[in-house]
Design an enzyme around this catalytic site. Structure first.
Site, PDB file in Angstrom:
ATOM      1  N   HIS A  10      36.909  38.276  44.327  1.00 58.87           N
ATOM      2  CA  HIS A  10      37.129  37.542  43.555  1.00 58.87           C
ATOM      3  C   HIS A  10      37.595  36.314  43.170  1.00 58.87           C
ATOM      4  O   HIS A  10      39.578  36.260  43.250  1.00 58.87           O
ATOM      5  CB  HIS A  10      38.411  38.479  42.579  1.00 58.87           C
ATOM      6  CG  HIS A  10      39.082  38.084  40.819  1.00 58.87           C
ATOM      7  ND1 HIS A  10      37.526  36.791  40.278  1.00 58.87           N
ATOM      8  CD2 HIS A  10      40.262  38.259  40.319  1.00 58.87           C
ATOM      9  CE1 HIS A  10      38.387  37.148  39.467  1.00 58.87           C
ATOM     10  NE2 HIS A  10      39.854  37.001  39.485  1.00 58.87           N
ATOM     11  N   CYS A  35      41.318  33.513  35.445  1.00 60.24           N
ATOM     12  CA  CYS A  35      40.280  34.151  36.057  1.00 60.24           C
ATOM     13  C   CYS A  35      38.861  34.157  35.169  1.00 60.24           C
ATOM     14  O   CYS A  35      37.526  34.448  35.549  1.00 60.24           O
ATOM     15  CB  CYS A  35      40.723  35.768  35.754  1.00 60.24           C
ATOM     16  SG  CYS A  35      42.332  35.833  36.598  1.00 60.24           S
TER      17      CYS A  35
END
Length: 393
Positions: free
Chosen positions: A343, A83
């Site tokens: 995201h 991430c």
């Protein structure tokens, strides 16, 4: 001697629900990349190297994406750091410029994701998050919830048990970020929810309800990173935002101890923030606006402490005081954050960069933070890496 490094152009697509728009990852990368180049007033022919970040894709997806911008033969590196991939691409671009290897580098991040919870399986190979999940199971068992909200939810539980933090305080973070996103046209979600709606939405893993969890997303973002000489030669002084300091930290032995908070990278965040403050000569008190990694509301909570916004255990009080939104000491996640903006893993760090550059340049429209001079970015990837960046106008 290291050189000063600047961001002179940023771009970002609207973040979308997977499958909501008829596009593929080269389309989204082209859109964001062209925006960044146009913003900088730079042609792709002036780009000396490219760092292309993504998590889900093939070995040369970076080339397939960047080729839409031009075929100039420059080095293109494929970057994957879970991430924190987007900010890792930015970190690598910054190092090249800082070290005098290049004067103009493009950091490009994109992701085309599947619907539903993240696939955290090892696909028949050793699972890179295996040690994290084994430690989680030793600490608190392994519940039926998806692994990602479970590991971050456990961190929230530990904070509640140790410091008396309440589920309502944690939910207030999601309430704030959803509210902020109503003023961001690039956000995946632009709906306002009451605190009650957030608390009463479907429980995923206590204390995290559905509206406190970031969605899967498609999208891309990009940044043009240059030297001071390049800024002067191209007359970009009015829009150049300095990367005053940047640090990337990976896991330490303390990650795999007996703390659910440390297991999700709190110590990485703290160490990276300390390095950035020391290198820049600035502190959290100097910061005006922050984009941080709120993959789940509980992670924003513990990140306040890791970044030095408050003492350990005081994050709930910081929320109740209104110090993390407009009118408070800092505005945290004016974009809506991961929870509401979305995201797309490879794009997130560069989307944070774009938002903070717009804020420091006074281009954030209805979500503009008044008189923003210094901005802080935090991007986290389990497995693991924390990247903290300090920008100044």
């Amino acid at each position: 001697m290291s050189r000063k490094v600047y961001v002179v152009g940023v771009g970002m697509t609207k973040f979308e629900k997977p499958g909501a728009r008829d596009w593929d990852y080269p389309d989204m990368a082209e859109e964001a990349g062209k925006q960044a180049l146009e913003d900088a007033g730079v042609s792709y022919e002036e780009i000396e190297q490219v760092f292309a970040g993504y998590v889900y894709g093939e070995s040369t997806s970076g080339q397939a994406a960047a080729y839409r911008l031009g075929l100039t033969g420059v080095p293109i590196y494929n970057v994957n750091n879970n991430c924190s991939t987007g900010s890792t691409a930015l970190f690598m671009a910054k190092q090249l410029v800082e070290g005098g290897i290049a004067d103009c580098v493009l950091a490009l991040g994109f992701e085309q994701m599947a619907k539903g919870s993240l696939d955290t399986s090892g696909k028949g190979r050793f699972n890179p998050l295996g040690r994290h999940f084994e430690t989680m199971a030793e600490q608190r068992g392994f519940a039926k919830a998806p692994p990602a909200p479970q590991i971050f939810g456990n961190a929230g539980r530990e904070h509640m048990e140790k410091y008396g933090t309440t589920a309502e305080q944690i939910a207030k973070i999601a309430h704030k970020n959803h509210l902020h996103s109503t003023k961001n046209p690039r956000s995946q979600f632009q709906d306002e929810y009451s605190l009650e709606e957030i608390l009463e939405s479907r429980m995923i893993h206590e204390p995290l309800t559905m509206l406190q969890c970031c969605p899967t997303s498609d999208g891309a973002a990009a940044a043009v990173v240059v030297s001071e000489d390049f800024v002067k030669e191209h007359g970009l002084e009015d829009q150049a935002i300095e990367i005053a300091a940047m640090s990337m930290v990976t896991d330490t032995p303390d990650t795999f101890g007996d703390s659910a908070i440390k297991l999700v990278g709190a110590d990485m965040t703290r160490l990276a923030a300390q390095q950035v403050y020391e290198a820049s000569g600035l502190s959290a008190d100097d910061v005006d606006v922050i984009e941080l990694h709120d993959c789940f509301s509980a992670n924003e909570l513990i990140t306040y402490e890791g970044l030095g916004l408050c003492e350990e255990g005081k994050a709930g009080e910081l929320i109740d005081a209104g110090d993390v939104t407009y009118g408070g000491k800092w505005v945290v996640n004016p974009s809506g954050g991961l929870i509401s903006k979305g995201h797309p893993l490879g794009a997130t760090g560069l989307a944070q960069c774009a938002e903070l550059n717009w804020q420091l340049r006074g281009l954030a429209d209805d979500r503009q933070v008044d008189d923003a001079e210094v901005a802080l970015q935090h991007n986290l990837g389990l497995g693991g890496a924390a990247v903290v960046t300090l920008y100044k106008r």
